[in-house]
Scaffold this active site. Structure first.
Site, PDB file in Angstrom:
ATOM      1  N   LYS A 206       0.846  -1.201   0.000  1.00 43.77           N
ATOM      2  CA  LYS A 206       0.000   0.000   0.000  1.00 43.77           C
ATOM      3  C   LYS A 206       0.879   1.248   0.000  1.00 43.77           C
ATOM      4  CE  LYS A 206      -3.247   2.622   2.812  1.00 43.77           C
ATOM      5  NZ  LYS A 206      -3.976   2.731   4.091  1.00 43.77           N
ATOM      6  N   GLU A 212      10.848  -4.781   3.556  1.00 38.23           N
ATOM      7  CA  GLU A 212      10.890  -6.205   3.197  1.00 38.23           C
ATOM      8  C   GLU A 212      10.389  -6.410   1.769  1.00 38.23           C
ATOM      9  OE1 GLU A 212       9.411  -4.903   5.858  1.00 38.23           O
ATOM     10  OE2 GLU A 212       9.652  -6.143   7.656  1.00 38.23           O
ATOM     11  N   GLY A 267      -4.278  -1.408   5.754  1.00 35.24           N
ATOM     12  CA  GLY A 267      -3.572  -2.590   5.262  1.00 35.24           C
ATOM     13  C   GLY A 267      -4.224  -3.876   5.718  1.00 35.24           C
ATOM     14  N   ARG A 268      -4.602  -3.939   7.010  1.00 32.34           N
ATOM     15  CA  ARG A 268      -5.169  -5.174   7.553  1.00 32.34           C
ATOM     16  C   ARG A 268      -6.628  -5.379   7.158  1.00 32.34           C
ATOM     17  NH1 ARG A 268      -3.577  -1.538  11.087  1.00 32.34           N
ATOM     18  NH2 ARG A 268      -5.093  -0.441  12.422  1.00 32.34           N
ATOM     19  N   GLU A 353      -3.349  -5.364  15.656  1.00 30.04           N
ATOM     20  CA  GLU A 353      -2.840  -4.109  15.088  1.00 30.04           C
ATOM     21  C   GLU A 353      -3.926  -3.029  15.137  1.00 30.04           C
ATOM     22  OE1 GLU A 353      -1.470  -3.427  10.754  1.00 30.04           O
ATOM     23  OE2 GLU A 353       0.406  -3.819  11.832  1.00 30.04           O
ATOM     24  N   LYS A 512      10.828   0.369  12.840  1.00 33.37           N
ATOM     25  CA  LYS A 512      11.287   0.514  11.450  1.00 33.37           C
ATOM     26  C   LYS A 512      12.427   1.526  11.372  1.00 33.37           C
ATOM     27  CE  LYS A 512       6.834  -0.558   9.266  1.00 33.37           C
ATOM     28  NZ  LYS A 512       5.704  -0.047   8.460  1.00 33.37           N
TER      29      LYS A 512
HETATM   30  O1  F6P Z   1       4.042  -2.061   9.478  1.00 32.11           O
HETATM   31  C1  F6P Z   1       2.728  -2.448   9.570  1.00 32.11           C
HETATM   32  C2  F6P Z   1       2.108  -2.376   8.195  1.00 32.11           C
HETATM   33  O2  F6P Z   1       1.981  -1.047   7.767  1.00 32.11           O
HETATM   34  C3  F6P Z   1       0.760  -3.050   8.141  1.00 32.11           C
HETATM   35  O3  F6P Z   1      -0.270  -2.242   8.651  1.00 32.11           O
HETATM   36  C4  F6P Z   1       0.644  -3.328   6.668  1.00 32.11           C
HETATM   37  O4  F6P Z   1      -0.353  -4.286   6.384  1.00 32.11           O
HETATM   38  C5  F6P Z   1       2.048  -3.843   6.366  1.00 32.11           C
HETATM   39  O5  F6P Z   1       2.906  -3.072   7.226  1.00 32.11           O
HETATM   40  C6  F6P Z   1       2.484  -3.715   4.924  1.00 32.11           C
HETATM   41  O6  F6P Z   1       2.397  -2.362   4.527  1.00 32.11           O
HETATM   42  P1  F6P Z   1       2.417  -2.010   2.953  1.00 32.11           P
HETATM   43  O7  F6P Z   1       1.218  -2.687   2.341  1.00 32.11           O
HETATM   44  O8  F6P Z   1       2.349  -0.527   2.892  1.00 32.11           O
HETATM   45  O9  F6P Z   1       3.701  -2.581   2.401  1.00 32.11           O
END
Ligand code: F6P
Length: 546
Positions: A206, A212, A267-268, A353, A512
């Site tokens: 997102k 990662e 995201g969740r 979360e 982070k």
């Molecule tokens: O660090 C937590 C988080 O932001 C979650 O809320 C999210 O689902 C995940 O990391 C991945 O985030 P992104 O989709 O922005 O890579």
């Protein structure tokens, strides 16, 4: 404004809890032959038996008063209406819009977002059709056989776990693989067995800033080029899902290969957006669409059902009852279905979360418990691992049992055995076994009085351990969509009661930032470390080993 813990509804529940702690569910069942009927309801293909809970009419009424006092229904309507309820990020919360095919508009900042939502769904549908038909070909003219979905957290858990849960519906001929962890073993394992000419890399992020996911995508790109692909071929083999279109194009993803998502989708809560593309690729678009329709049906139920028949309200209130008035710190999910073995991990992010917070909407530090630890694994495995503690341990752990009444296989007595274990576990947790019953059992086996004396208390179980049982005809896409939405709305109900923001996640930021600072020191071995003594030592040891 007074803290929730100083309000009338809270006080009433506290008093009730004190008097209710001595009540045993055995006696509640004995006193009311209609108990199971009274405390069960169903919606969207999900039957909820909540009779094995430490409640009676007075408790349930007091919980309903708490929901009323905390304006849960008004807060729910505000969410569906697109109000800015995520205050710290000044965002609406509209994952419900993603599954709204009713034709009704949904407005964000005065603009109907549905046209873009539906256009993205259409774009997804077309891609799935081209991949499944073999029309979409790689740079050597071969159709796609493998999809490598790269993402983490909400950009990974939903796609992976829901695809796994719906294995009986998989489209033959396409395999979807998932990579999340930055541990190089993960992507190395997945790419090692792939033919780059037949592989589509689908990167989901997102923010398009997650370390990662970016690193894994870089590694996948290097792999692709190393295997013989060229920069020109990237457009045929790399696609992305993100709300950060600029970053995605700068990364090298062709704009026509980017599926948008929006900042009003957390995201969740995002598997209903193009983040769910791996699910659609695994199952076919129509099955994926069935998931969205199931979630929409649960949305309608949540909005319209009266509280005493409202599954998210009931489950949310019961969780508050145990968390805040029985000091239960965790809640265990026990899906009695092998394909749903990942489901606890999905709800773990969704719940923890969202509600792992300590400041209320008035920026006050709160003095009451909020989100519980969510954990669990598939039955019957847990019975041979952690159920001992749930039965005889010192801490109360409410449980959600889940069981499909029908499954795709019909191998011998397996399903009846699975079901009997599921039902027996909730029965044993509720009923327990008194010391007298335990002693009688031992005497019946011919043990001496001394042996009985030594063993009876060890073999007794207090029981009175609460659980819900959720039954479904089968785990099909529609039902699974409704089940996920049920838990989304349960989490919402609890956050609304606790007066917290369930939709930001500031707690993940500090780690982070520190991770980036430490990475610099691991990569530059000469750089001076000015962290705490422990971190400095850990960095030194890593440097020495590498
Ligand atoms: O660090 C937590 C988080 O932001 C979650 O809320 C999210 O689902 C995940 O990391 C991945 O985030 P992104 O989709 O922005 O890579």
């Amino acid at each position: 404004m007074s803290l929730l813990s100083s309000t009338p509804a809270w006080g009433a529940l506290s008093s009730l809890a004190e008097s209710f702690k001595t009540e045993h569910m055995r006696d509640l069942f004995a006193a009311d032959p209609q108990r199971a009927e009274k405390y069960s309801t169903s919606a969207c293909g999900i039957y909820l038996d909540y009779s094995k809970n430490r409640i009676n009419e007075a408790v349930f009424s007091a919980l309903a008063d708490l929901a009323q006092q905390q304006n849960v229904s008004a807060k729910r309507d505000a969410m569906f209406n697109g109000d800015i309820i995520n205050g710290t990020e000044q965002r609406a919360v509209l994952h419900t819009a993603l599954r709204n095919f009713s034709g009704e508009p949904v407005y964000v900042d005065g603009e109907d977002v549905m046209p873009e939502v539906l256009a993205t769904q259409e774009k997804m549908k077309q891609l799935v059709a081209k991949i499944h038909s073999g029309e979409h070909k790689g740079y050597t003219g071969k159709p796609v056989k493998d999809v490598v979905a790269i993402g983490i957290g909400g950009s990974f858990l939903g796609p992976k776990i829901m695809s796994e849960a719906l294995k009986p519906y998989w489209f033959k001929g396409i395999k979807v693989h998932f990579v999340a962890n930055v541990d190089g073993c993960h992507i190395a394992d997945v790419l090692a067995e792939r033919d780059h000419e037949e592989t589509l890399i689908l990167m989901s992020s997102k923010s398009f800033t997650t370390q990662e996911t970016l690193q894994n995508t870089i590694t996948a790109k290097e792999w692709f080029l190393g295997e013989g692909g060229t920069q020109q071929d990237i457009a045929l083999h790399f696609m992305a899902v993100s709300s950060n279109i600029k970053a995605a194009t700068e990364f090298g993803i062709a704009e026509e290969n980017i599926f948008p998502m929006w900042d009003w989708v957390g995201g969740r809560y995002s598997l209903w957006s193009a983040i769910g593309l791996p699910i659609a690729l695994a199952l076919g678009y129509e099955n994926y669409r069935q998931m969205l329709d199931g979630a929409y049906a649960m949305d309608v139920h949540f909005k319209t059902a009266p509280l005493e028949q409202n599954l998210p309200m009931i489950m949310g209130l019961l969780g508050v009852w145990y968390t805040n008035f029985f000091a239960a710190q965790s809640h265990v999910l026990l899906p009695y279905y092998h394909y749903m073995r990942g489901f606890p991990a999905y709800i773990q992010q969704l719940d923890m979360e969202s509600n792992g917070k300590s400041v209320n909407s008035d920026n006050q530090n709160i003095d009451y418990a909020t989100g519980p630890i969510i954990w669990g694994s598939e039955g019957t495995n847990g019975q041979h691992s952690f159920h001992q503690l749930i039965h005889q341990g010192q801490i109360l752990i409410p449980a959600d049992f889940m069981l499909p009444l029908n499954v795709a296989h019909n191998i011998g007595p397996h399903h009846a055995m699975l079901a009997s274990n599921c039902f027996a576990q909730s029965q044993a947790l509720m009923q327990g076994k008194t010391v007298a019953e335990s002693a009688a059992e031992l005497q019946g086996k011919g043990l001496s009085d001394e042996q009985v004396q030594a063993l009876a208390t060890h073999k007794a179980m207090t029981g009175n351990k609460p659980s819900n049982t959720l039954l479904f005809d089968q785990v099909d896409p529609h039902t699974l969509g409704a089940l996920v939405a049920l838990y989304e709305h349960k989490v919402f109900v609890q956050g609304a009661i606790w007066d917290i923001n369930s939709f930001d996640q500031w707690g993940v930021e500090l780690g982070k930032v520190m991770g980036t600072q430490i990475l610099d020191k691991l990569e530059d071995k000469q750089a001076e470390c000015k962290f705490d003594a422990s971190t400095n030592d850990l960095v030194k040891r890593f440097r020495q080993a590498n």
